[in-house]
Design a protein around this motif. Structure first.
Motif, PDB file in Angstrom:
ATOM      1  N   TYR A  44     -27.573   3.953   7.897  1.00 31.54           N
ATOM      2  CA  TYR A  44     -28.425   3.397   6.844  1.00 31.54           C
ATOM      3  C   TYR A  44     -28.722   1.907   7.017  1.00 31.54           C
ATOM      4  O   TYR A  44     -29.323   1.298   6.140  1.00 31.54           O
ATOM      5  CB  TYR A  44     -27.796   3.664   5.474  1.00 31.54           C
ATOM      6  N   ALA A  45     -28.329   1.334   8.151  1.00 32.30           N
ATOM      7  CA  ALA A  45     -28.654  -0.064   8.453  1.00 32.30           C
ATOM      8  C   ALA A  45     -28.784  -0.217   9.952  1.00 32.30           C
ATOM      9  O   ALA A  45     -27.800  -0.052  10.683  1.00 32.30           O
ATOM     10  CB  ALA A  45     -27.588  -1.008   7.906  1.00 32.30           C
ATOM     11  N   ASP A  46     -30.000  -0.533  10.411  1.00 34.85           N
ATOM     12  CA  ASP A  46     -30.209  -0.604  11.860  1.00 34.85           C
ATOM     13  C   ASP A  46     -29.709  -1.905  12.484  1.00 34.85           C
ATOM     14  O   ASP A  46     -29.828  -2.114  13.689  1.00 34.85           O
ATOM     15  CB  ASP A  46     -31.676  -0.357  12.218  1.00 34.85           C
ATOM     16  N   LEU A  53     -18.242   1.963   7.511  1.00 31.62           N
ATOM     17  CA  LEU A  53     -18.206   2.134   6.063  1.00 31.62           C
ATOM     18  C   LEU A  53     -18.523   3.574   5.672  1.00 31.62           C
ATOM     19  O   LEU A  53     -19.364   4.224   6.289  1.00 31.62           O
ATOM     20  CB  LEU A  53     -19.210   1.203   5.384  1.00 31.62           C
ATOM     21  N   LYS A  54     -17.848   4.046   4.647  1.00 32.59           N
ATOM     22  CA  LYS A  54     -18.142   5.358   4.072  1.00 32.59           C
ATOM     23  C   LYS A  54     -18.322   5.209   2.572  1.00 32.59           C
ATOM     24  O   LYS A  54     -17.693   4.350   1.943  1.00 32.59           O
ATOM     25  CB  LYS A  54     -17.034   6.357   4.383  1.00 32.59           C
ATOM     26  N   ARG A  55     -19.175   6.070   2.008  1.00 30.93           N
ATOM     27  CA  ARG A  55     -19.462   5.953   0.582  1.00 30.93           C
ATOM     28  C   ARG A  55     -20.016   7.284   0.070  1.00 30.93           C
ATOM     29  O   ARG A  55     -20.637   8.033   0.823  1.00 30.93           O
ATOM     30  CB  ARG A  55     -20.466   4.832   0.337  1.00 30.93           C
ATOM     31  N   THR A  56     -19.802   7.557  -1.196  1.00 32.95           N
ATOM     32  CA  THR A  56     -20.405   8.733  -1.833  1.00 32.95           C
ATOM     33  C   THR A  56     -21.710   8.329  -2.489  1.00 32.95           C
ATOM     34  O   THR A  56     -21.786   7.312  -3.184  1.00 32.95           O
ATOM     35  CB  THR A  56     -19.453   9.334  -2.879  1.00 32.95           C
ATOM     36  N   MET A  57     -22.739   9.121  -2.257  1.00 34.64           N
ATOM     37  CA  MET A  57     -24.055   8.879  -2.845  1.00 34.64           C
ATOM     38  C   MET A  57     -24.340   9.933  -3.917  1.00 34.64           C
ATOM     39  O   MET A  57     -24.041  11.118  -3.723  1.00 34.64           O
ATOM     40  CB  MET A  57     -25.150   8.951  -1.779  1.00 34.64           C
ATOM     41  N   VAL A  58     -24.920   9.508  -5.021  1.00 35.74           N
ATOM     42  CA  VAL A  58     -25.378  10.455  -6.028  1.00 35.74           C
ATOM     43  C   VAL A  58     -26.742  10.990  -5.608  1.00 35.74           C
ATOM     44  O   VAL A  58     -27.480  10.351  -4.862  1.00 35.74           O
ATOM     45  CB  VAL A  58     -25.470   9.817  -7.429  1.00 35.74           C
ATOM     46  N   LEU A 217     -35.905   4.124  -0.908  1.00 33.58           N
ATOM     47  CA  LEU A 217     -36.131   2.779  -0.381  1.00 33.58           C
ATOM     48  C   LEU A 217     -34.803   2.135  -0.017  1.00 33.58           C
ATOM     49  O   LEU A 217     -34.669   1.496   1.031  1.00 33.58           O
ATOM     50  CB  LEU A 217     -36.847   1.912  -1.418  1.00 33.58           C
ATOM     51  N   TRP A 218     -33.803   2.288  -0.898  1.00 37.80           N
ATOM     52  CA  TRP A 218     -32.484   1.687  -0.667  1.00 37.80           C
ATOM     53  C   TRP A 218     -31.408   2.734  -0.953  1.00 37.80           C
ATOM     54  O   TRP A 218     -31.317   3.256  -2.060  1.00 37.80           O
ATOM     55  CB  TRP A 218     -32.282   0.486  -1.582  1.00 37.80           C
ATOM     56  N   HIS A 219     -30.564   3.000   0.035  1.00 41.02           N
ATOM     57  CA  HIS A 219     -29.528   4.018  -0.124  1.00 41.02           C
ATOM     58  C   HIS A 219     -28.212   3.447  -0.656  1.00 41.02           C
ATOM     59  O   HIS A 219     -27.492   4.132  -1.373  1.00 41.02           O
ATOM     60  CB  HIS A 219     -29.257   4.703   1.218  1.00 41.02           C
ATOM     61  N   ALA A 221     -26.015   0.056  -2.478  1.00 42.00           N
ATOM     62  CA  ALA A 221     -26.252  -0.995  -3.465  1.00 42.00           C
ATOM     63  C   ALA A 221     -26.693  -2.295  -2.817  1.00 42.00           C
ATOM     64  O   ALA A 221     -27.593  -2.984  -3.306  1.00 42.00           O
ATOM     65  CB  ALA A 221     -24.984  -1.214  -4.298  1.00 42.00           C
ATOM     66  N   GLU A 222     -26.087  -2.656  -1.678  1.00 41.42           N
ATOM     67  CA  GLU A 222     -26.386  -3.933  -1.043  1.00 41.42           C
ATOM     68  C   GLU A 222     -27.612  -3.897  -0.133  1.00 41.42           C
ATOM     69  O   GLU A 222     -28.033  -4.929   0.397  1.00 41.42           O
ATOM     70  CB  GLU A 222     -25.167  -4.422  -0.248  1.00 41.42           C
ATOM     71  N   SER A 223     -28.200  -2.712   0.040  1.00 42.45           N
ATOM     72  CA  SER A 223     -29.361  -2.599   0.934  1.00 42.45           C
ATOM     73  C   SER A 223     -30.582  -3.327   0.396  1.00 42.45           C
ATOM     74  O   SER A 223     -31.395  -3.843   1.175  1.00 42.45           O
ATOM     75  CB  SER A 223     -29.708  -1.128   1.164  1.00 42.45           C
ATOM     76  N   ARG A 224     -30.712  -3.376  -0.909  1.00 39.21           N
ATOM     77  CA  ARG A 224     -31.895  -4.030  -1.486  1.00 39.21           C
ATOM     78  C   ARG A 224     -31.890  -5.522  -1.183  1.00 39.21           C
ATOM     79  O   ARG A 224     -32.868  -6.058  -0.644  1.00 39.21           O
ATOM     80  CB  ARG A 224     -31.947  -3.782  -2.994  1.00 39.21           C
TER      81      ARG A 224
END
Length: 277
Positions: A44-46, A53-58, A217-219, A221-224
Motif C-alpha cells: 500500500y506504499a510504493d 507493518l500489518k494492520r486490519t482494515m474495515v 484513495l487511502w487505505h 490512516a497515515e496514507s492521506r
C-alpha cells in the motif's frame, strides 16, 4: 488517461454547491461489510514506508436514503463468507453480518435499492454487487470496461459476484459528476488512479454537513498525509492528481473525509442502524 487526471481538479471544484439547505430527510447509514485481517501493508506504499507493518482494515458499505430512492455505495466482500466456520475465509477475510441482513433490519431487500454505485471494482467493494443488478448502476465507463476485461472474467469466483451487472441499467459518471437525486445531495465524481474509473461520493446532510466517502484513495490512516501510493495502482500520476482534487473539494465543502478502510473513521460514524443525518 492522463487527460482524465488533469481534468479531475477542475471537475471536482466545479461541483455545484446546494442552492438551498440539504433535504432534512436524507440519511447516511454505515454498514459492516467485512474485515481484511492482519494485512501486509507493504503493497500500500510504493516508497517502502509500510514494509513489515500489518494492520486490519474495515470493509464498509454505505446506504444513502433519500425521498427519491435509496443509493447503495460499495457492497463489501462476498457475504457468503459469513456462513463459513467462524465467518472466516482464507487470506484473512472475515464477515460477521451479511449485507442483506443489515438491509432487512431497515425493511429493505436488494430489489428495493434503486441506485448502486461502487467506488471501484476490487473484490472487497464489488463482492455482493450481483445482488443489486435490478438497480441503476452508476459507473464510470472506464471502470465498467475494467471490470469486464478478459483478465477480470478469468477469475471466475470473483467475477461471478458481479457478473449480473453486465446487463444492468447504467448511468455514467464520465468526466462530469453524477447528481444521483438531482438536488446536489449525493454527487459521484471521478477520482481515477487506483483503478481507471475510481470514484468518490459526496453526501450533503442537513445536520452533519458534507461527508466525502473516498473509496480506496487511502487505505491506511497515515496514507492521506503522506500521499502514499499503493504499488498496485494503475496510474501513479493520476492517483496524485486525484489526491489533489479530492483534498480541494473537501476543503471547499468543509467536508468530513471518510477513509473507508480505516477503523477509526468507521468507528466514528453512527453505529448501525443509527444514521448520520
Amino acid at each position: 488517461m492522463i487527460r482524465r487526471a488533469a481534468l479531475a481538479l477542475a471537475i471536482l471544484l466545479a461541483v455545484p454547491r446546494l442552492a438551498q439547505a440539504a433535504p432534512p430527510d436524507v440519511r447516511l447509514y454505515t454498514l459492516d461489510c467485512g474485515r481484511l485481517v492482519d494485512q501486509d501493508l507493504d503493497p500500500y506504499a510504493d516508497d517502502g514506508a509500510y514494509k513489515g507493518l500489518k494492520r486490519t482494515m474495515v470493509v464498509p458499505c454505505y446506504l444513502v436514503r433519500h425521498p427519491k430512492g435509496d443509493l447503495l455505495w460499495d457492497t463489501g466482500v462476498p457475504q457468503a463468507i459469513a456462513d463459513m466456520p467462524g465467518g472466516k475465509a482464507p487470506g484473512g477475510v472475515e464477515v460477521k453480518r451479511k449485507l442483506t441482513d443489515q438491509l432487512a433490519e431497515l425493511g429493505l431487500s436488494p430489489a428495493d435499492i434503486e441506485y448502486l454505485a461502487l467506488s471501484h471494482s476490487h473484490f472487497d467493494h464489488i463482492g455482493n454487487a450481483g445482488l443489486f443488478a435490478g438497480a441503476t448502476w452508476i459507473v464510470d465507463p472506464d471502470e465498467r470496461a475494467w471490470a469486464f476485461r478478459p483478465q477480470a472474467r478469468a477469475n471466475k469466483t470473483q467475477f461471478a459476484a458481479y457478473s449480473a451487472l453486465e446487463t444492468a441499467k447504467t448511468a455514467e459518471v464520465g468526466e462530469q459528476p453524477h447528481d444521483v437525486f438531482g438536488d446536489g445531495s449525493a454527487l459521484i465524481a471521478p477520482a481515477p488512479g487506483h483503478t481507471p474509473g475510481h470514484t468518490v461520493l459526496l453526501v450533503r446532510l442537513a445536520k452533519a454537513g458534507p461527508v466525502l466517502l473516498t473509496g480506496d484513495l487511502w487505505h491506511a490512516a497515515e496514507s492521506r498525509a503522506g500521499k502514499r501510493v499503493p504499488r498496485f495502482n494503475v496510474d501513479r500520476a493520476e492517483t496524485l492528481a486525484s489526491y489533489e482534487a479530492v483534498e480541494a473539494l473537501a476543503a471547499r465543502e468543509k467536508a468530513r473525509v471518510v477513509r473507508q478502510h480505516v477503523p477509526e473513521d468507521f468507528e466514528a460514524m453512527p453505529r448501525f442502524p443509527e444514521p448520520l443525518r
